[in-house]
Design a protein around this motif. Structure first.
Motif, PDB file in Angstrom:
ATOM      1  N   GLU A 190      96.255  39.654  85.109  1.00  0.00           N
ATOM      2  CA  GLU A 190      95.855  41.047  85.357  1.00  0.00           C
ATOM      3  C   GLU A 190      97.131  41.856  85.532  1.00  0.00           C
ATOM      4  OE1 GLU A 190      92.780  42.374  85.407  1.00  0.00           O
ATOM      5  OE2 GLU A 190      91.818  40.453  85.038  1.00  0.00           O
ATOM      6  N   ALA A 191      97.011  43.167  85.396  1.00  0.00           N
ATOM      7  CA  ALA A 191      98.168  44.042  85.567  1.00  0.00           C
ATOM      8  C   ALA A 191      98.699  43.933  86.995  1.00  0.00           C
ATOM      9  CB  ALA A 191      97.782  45.484  85.263  1.00  0.00           C
ATOM     10  N   LEU A 239      90.201  37.881  90.953  1.00  0.00           N
ATOM     11  CA  LEU A 239      90.716  38.893  90.036  1.00  0.00           C
ATOM     12  C   LEU A 239      90.491  38.558  88.576  1.00  0.00           C
ATOM     13  CD1 LEU A 239      93.964  39.865  91.935  1.00  0.00           C
ATOM     14  CD2 LEU A 239      91.876  41.214  91.703  1.00  0.00           C
ATOM     15  N   GLU A 240      90.494  37.286  88.236  1.00  0.00           N
ATOM     16  CA  GLU A 240      90.284  36.902  86.833  1.00  0.00           C
ATOM     17  C   GLU A 240      88.816  36.663  86.515  1.00  0.00           C
ATOM     18  OE1 GLU A 240      94.568  34.811  85.808  1.00  0.00           O
ATOM     19  OE2 GLU A 240      92.819  33.530  86.083  1.00  0.00           O
ATOM     20  N   ARG A 297     105.926  46.679  95.366  1.00  0.00           N
ATOM     21  CA  ARG A 297     104.805  45.732  95.465  1.00  0.00           C
ATOM     22  C   ARG A 297     105.156  44.518  96.328  1.00  0.00           C
ATOM     23  NH1 ARG A 297     104.247  46.895  89.582  1.00  0.00           N
ATOM     24  NH2 ARG A 297     105.286  44.914  89.237  1.00  0.00           N
ATOM     25  N   ASP A 317      99.897  46.098  89.043  1.00  0.00           N
ATOM     26  CA  ASP A 317      99.388  47.134  89.945  1.00  0.00           C
ATOM     27  C   ASP A 317      97.968  46.833  90.405  1.00  0.00           C
ATOM     28  OD1 ASP A 317     101.767  48.546  89.953  1.00  0.00           O
ATOM     29  OD2 ASP A 317     101.117  49.958  88.392  1.00  0.00           O
ATOM     30  N   ALA A 318      97.145  46.265  89.524  1.00  0.00           N
ATOM     31  CA  ALA A 318      95.770  45.896  89.896  1.00  0.00           C
ATOM     32  C   ALA A 318      95.787  44.757  90.919  1.00  0.00           C
ATOM     33  CB  ALA A 318      94.969  45.496  88.663  1.00  0.00           C
ATOM     34  N   VAL A 319      96.674  43.803  90.726  1.00  0.00           N
ATOM     35  CA  VAL A 319      96.808  42.692  91.676  1.00  0.00           C
ATOM     36  C   VAL A 319      97.303  43.222  93.018  1.00  0.00           C
ATOM     37  CG1 VAL A 319      98.000  40.519  92.152  1.00  0.00           C
ATOM     38  CG2 VAL A 319      97.146  40.998  89.841  1.00  0.00           C
ATOM     39  N   TRP A 320      98.272  44.131  92.991  1.00  0.00           N
ATOM     40  CA  TRP A 320      98.826  44.687  94.220  1.00  0.00           C
ATOM     41  C   TRP A 320      97.770  45.453  95.014  1.00  0.00           C
ATOM     42  CZ3 TRP A 320     102.122  43.921  97.739  1.00  0.00           C
ATOM     43  CH2 TRP A 320     102.473  44.919  98.642  1.00  0.00           C
ATOM     44  N   ARG A 321      96.855  46.140  94.329  1.00  0.00           N
ATOM     45  CA  ARG A 321      95.813  46.889  95.044  1.00  0.00           C
ATOM     46  C   ARG A 321      95.017  45.973  95.970  1.00  0.00           C
ATOM     47  NH1 ARG A 321      95.882  50.024  90.489  1.00  0.00           N
ATOM     48  NH2 ARG A 321      94.266  48.907  89.331  1.00  0.00           N
TER      49      ARG A 321
END
Length: 135
Positions: free
Chosen positions: A11-12, A133-134, A66, A14-18
């Motif tokens: 995943e991107a 996430l995946e 991040r 930034d998406a993981v960091w959110r």
């Protein structure tokens, strides 16, 4: 003593960091934590299975980079000192999470036992986060 665990998530970053960067919501993806909340810069966490309560201070939080760093203040683990960093980095397949801890306990035997426990907590948490996430 040092422990480092990593995982790559497709995943991107930034998406993981959110998700990973929300220091108060770790109970959503750390199986060892039953509940968590952030009050100012202090995180309160309750370990699953009656493992007790812990408090940690978030000493650095860098959304642009991040990453965040926290220190153990009190809880059930016999730690003399504990400082941990969770980072989300760019990776060719998406994002890499790197979770490290530097800590000390009362004896080399206790440090070895804690290293195994902390490493296990990190590994299971990163596997859970990857699964969430995946999909």
């Amino acid at each position: 003593m040092n422990v480092t665990e990593t995982v790559v998530i497709t995943e991107a970053p930034d998406a993981v960091w959110r998700v990973a960067g929300d220091a108060g919501a770790i109970a959503a993806w750390v199986p060892a934590i039953e509940s968590s909340r952030l009050e100012g810069d202090v995180r309160h966490a309750t370990f699953a299975g009656g493992g007790g309560d812990a408090t940690e201070r978030i000493v650095e939080h860098d959304d642009a980079g991040r990453s965040y760093v926290y220190e153990y203040l009190s809880g059930p683990l016999a730690l003399e000192e504990y400082r941990s960093r969770l980072s989300v980095r760019d990776h060719a397949r998406g994002a890499e999470i790197v979770w490290t801890a530097d800590f000390a306990a009362g004896s080399p035997e206790e440090e070895a036992r804690l290293a195994e426990a902390i490493s296990g907590i990190y590994r299971s948490a990163l596997a859970e986060l990857k699964e969430r996430l995946e999909g």
